[in-house]
Design an enzyme around this catalytic site. Sequence first.
Site, PDB file in Angstrom:
ATOM      1  N   ARG A 115      16.769  13.823 -32.583  1.00  7.62           N
ATOM      2  CA  ARG A 115      17.568  14.360 -31.477  1.00  7.62           C
ATOM      3  C   ARG A 115      17.863  15.847 -31.688  1.00  7.62           C
ATOM      4  NH1 ARG A 115      23.612  12.274 -32.161  1.00  7.62           N
ATOM      5  NH2 ARG A 115      23.654  11.966 -34.394  1.00  7.62           N
TER       6      ARG A 115
ATOM      7  N   ARG B 197      22.643  24.673 -33.217  1.00 10.32           N
ATOM      8  CA  ARG B 197      22.792  25.019 -34.636  1.00 10.32           C
ATOM      9  C   ARG B 197      21.913  26.229 -34.952  1.00 10.32           C
ATOM     10  NH1 ARG B 197      22.495  19.233 -37.739  1.00 10.32           N
ATOM     11  NH2 ARG B 197      20.289  19.257 -37.198  1.00 10.32           N
TER      12      ARG B 197
ATOM     13  N   ASP C  49      16.961  13.296 -46.327  1.00 17.83           N
ATOM     14  CA  ASP C  49      16.631  13.999 -45.073  1.00 17.83           C
ATOM     15  C   ASP C  49      17.809  14.868 -44.619  1.00 17.83           C
ATOM     16  OD1 ASP C  49      17.581  11.206 -44.799  1.00 17.83           O
ATOM     17  OD2 ASP C  49      17.835  11.736 -42.701  1.00 17.83           O
TER      18      ASP C  49
ATOM     19  N   ASP D  37      23.752  18.707 -41.270  1.00 21.24           N
ATOM     20  CA  ASP D  37      23.960  17.408 -40.621  1.00 21.24           C
ATOM     21  C   ASP D  37      25.378  16.885 -40.830  1.00 21.24           C
ATOM     22  OD1 ASP D  37      21.513  17.483 -39.533  1.00 21.24           O
ATOM     23  OD2 ASP D  37      20.828  15.556 -40.312  1.00 21.24           O
TER      24      ASP D  37
HETATM   25  P1  AMP Z   1      21.393  11.144 -39.547  1.00 22.76           P
HETATM   26  O1  AMP Z   1      21.962   9.926 -40.174  1.00 22.76           O
HETATM   27  O2  AMP Z   1      22.209  11.724 -38.440  1.00 22.76           O
HETATM   28  O3  AMP Z   1      20.966  12.160 -40.527  1.00 22.76           O
HETATM   29  O4  AMP Z   1      20.067  10.653 -38.799  1.00 22.76           O
HETATM   30  C1  AMP Z   1      19.007   9.991 -39.434  1.00 22.76           C
HETATM   31  C2  AMP Z   1      17.813   9.967 -38.534  1.00 22.76           C
HETATM   32  O5  AMP Z   1      18.125   9.314 -37.305  1.00 22.76           O
HETATM   33  C3  AMP Z   1      17.276  11.340 -38.149  1.00 22.76           C
HETATM   34  O6  AMP Z   1      15.883  11.246 -38.076  1.00 22.76           O
HETATM   35  C4  AMP Z   1      17.872  11.570 -36.792  1.00 22.76           C
HETATM   36  O7  AMP Z   1      17.121  12.452 -36.020  1.00 22.76           O
HETATM   37  C5  AMP Z   1      17.862  10.165 -36.208  1.00 22.76           C
HETATM   38  N1  AMP Z   1      18.880   9.977 -35.173  1.00 22.76           N
HETATM   39  C6  AMP Z   1      20.221   9.885 -35.337  1.00 22.76           C
HETATM   40  N2  AMP Z   1      20.839   9.707 -34.147  1.00 22.76           N
HETATM   41  C7  AMP Z   1      19.860   9.713 -33.212  1.00 22.76           C
HETATM   42  C8  AMP Z   1      19.843   9.570 -31.786  1.00 22.76           C
HETATM   43  N3  AMP Z   1      20.952   9.384 -31.078  1.00 22.76           N
HETATM   44  N4  AMP Z   1      18.642   9.641 -31.175  1.00 22.76           N
HETATM   45  C9  AMP Z   1      17.503   9.821 -31.861  1.00 22.76           C
HETATM   46  N5  AMP Z   1      17.450   9.933 -33.182  1.00 22.76           N
HETATM   47  C10 AMP Z   1      18.612   9.881 -33.860  1.00 22.76           C
HETATM   48 MG    MG Z   2      20.089  13.824 -40.468  1.00 24.30          MG
END
Ligand code: AMP
Ligand code: MG
Length: 539
Positions: free
Chosen positions: A113, A203, A280, A290
């Site tokens: 996203r 960002r 990540d 993040d």
């Molecule tokens: P995060 O835990 O926020 O670091 O996200 C982990 C993964 O999930 C990353 O690849 C993000 O891009 C994906 N992600 C988190 N929320 C969303 C969302 N609402 N739509 C698409 N991808 C998401």
């Molecule tokens: Mg992330």
Amino acid sequence: MNSQQTVRNLDELQFDNQFTRNLPADEEAKNFRRQVTGACYSRVLPTKVARPQLVAYSKEVADLLDLSADTVKSDEFAAVFAGNQVLAGMDPFAMCYGGHQFGNWAGQLGDGRAINLGEVRNSRGEHWALQLKGAGPTPYSRTADGLAVLRSSVREFLCSEAMYHLGVPTTRALSLVLTGEQVERDMFYDGNPRHEPGAVVCRVAPSFLRFGNYQICAARGDLETLRTLVDFTIRTEFSHLGEPSRAVYLSWFEEVCRRTADMIVHWMRVGFVHGVMNTDNMSVLGLTIDYGPYGWLEDYDPNWTPNTTDATGRRYRFGNQPQIALWNLVQFANALYPLIEDAEPLQQALDVYVDHFEQGSRTMMSEKLGLNSFQPETDIKLIEEIQEVLQLVETDMTIFFRKLSLLESEGESSADIDEAALLAPLMEAYYEPEKVVGEVRTRILAWIHSYRNRLRDEQSSDVVRREKMNRVNPKYVLRNYLSQLAIDKAEEGDFTLVNELLEVLRRPYDEQPDQEQHAGKRPDWARSRAGCSMLSCSS
Ligand code: AMP
Ligand code: MG
């Protein structure tokens, strides 16, 4: 900045898109969820939204991009930074990366996203990548919608800027824009979804590369892309190390280790808990990246994590962050191994992390105590003991260290001084002052006595020490309940508190007497309210 350098019209922004120009692109142009191999990114356009509305922006970040306040307040700005309009020179894309989530390899993740718009070259020749978070699905969105809600966007926006002003390495946030659309979220994954306002944060960072960008290449055995990406990173962000070579790969990895250690030392200094230290979410530049279910320590509890998704294992608890960073660096080293083919020098760099963290952490703690230097004979014990004393009863970390600077050391010797008077400045830090009695009180006082003796040995001047301490012990941090109050108001359409907090947090080390209300302990109602002490990854 003189007026000639101010961008009056967004079309005047100069883009220099090194990432897309130099790295292999996904050949598929359509936007659908898929595995992307042999490429570092996929071109993708943001999804258009109904009614973009700018509700907050950071003037310091606007300055970095040479944007005047008038430009930021224009309709065109809201359109561009909600994703409705792509400027000439932009080349939007989503990055391919993988990662270890909660200790397990999760395969391809990627910018699900986040959509990178392009890289601005400013009037000072600096290079800044712009990235929209919440601007619609990408090939990496997996089962999710690519969107972000106001709640999490306010948190990311405010915390990025708060961290910057605290002196913590971080990605920045330019703008917070409402999309005018509703997004469905099940905040605690308990079958109770609700509609929330959608928002997009822009960002800004020199680069958004994460450990996971390299890991995905290595995991797939794609050494060609791995080497291309490593060489690119060194040439663009670490050019001081020299032209890429095996030796430079090693010095680069060592620098990532050092930068990561510095970042973690800062987190420990200000009481920041990231909450989701998956690989990540680890920037290769050593930036905090993040902002999801992060939190700020109020009660000094090294076992605390704000992330309900991690409530059982508490892998990402405050006190575990230094070890987790090392674990993440080990995974990163494994990804780089094919380029080095020798574990020994990689291990040496990991040892540099351990030493650098240890060194940095000692210096940081002695600075928090206002000592002129770290003296192992006395200070190891002094520091260990304060960390225990802080856990005896519920103690507000930020207030404790801020008030500690008020302790007088120049006057009478400890034996002659009234104990209640010694403790008085610190009492405000205790959530339940009535518990500061008996053995607890004795231990706190014993620590104060040894601290005071240490200061007296150093012949430290109280005035000078106070001033130094107040530059490392913030008065204002983004307390969990403060962002929640700002979110509650924002969801009603009132952004005054978001902007007020942004303003206060620009000067976290200053007293700001008219802002005392934002420096107090967490109120009782916030102890167990969702958003204040409990957060999930849903955002
Ligand atoms: P995060 O835990 O926020 O670091 O996200 C982990 C993964 O999930 C990353 O690849 C993000 O891009 C994906 N992600 C988190 N929320 C969303 C969302 N609402 N739509 C698409 N991808 C998401
Ligand atoms: Mg992330």
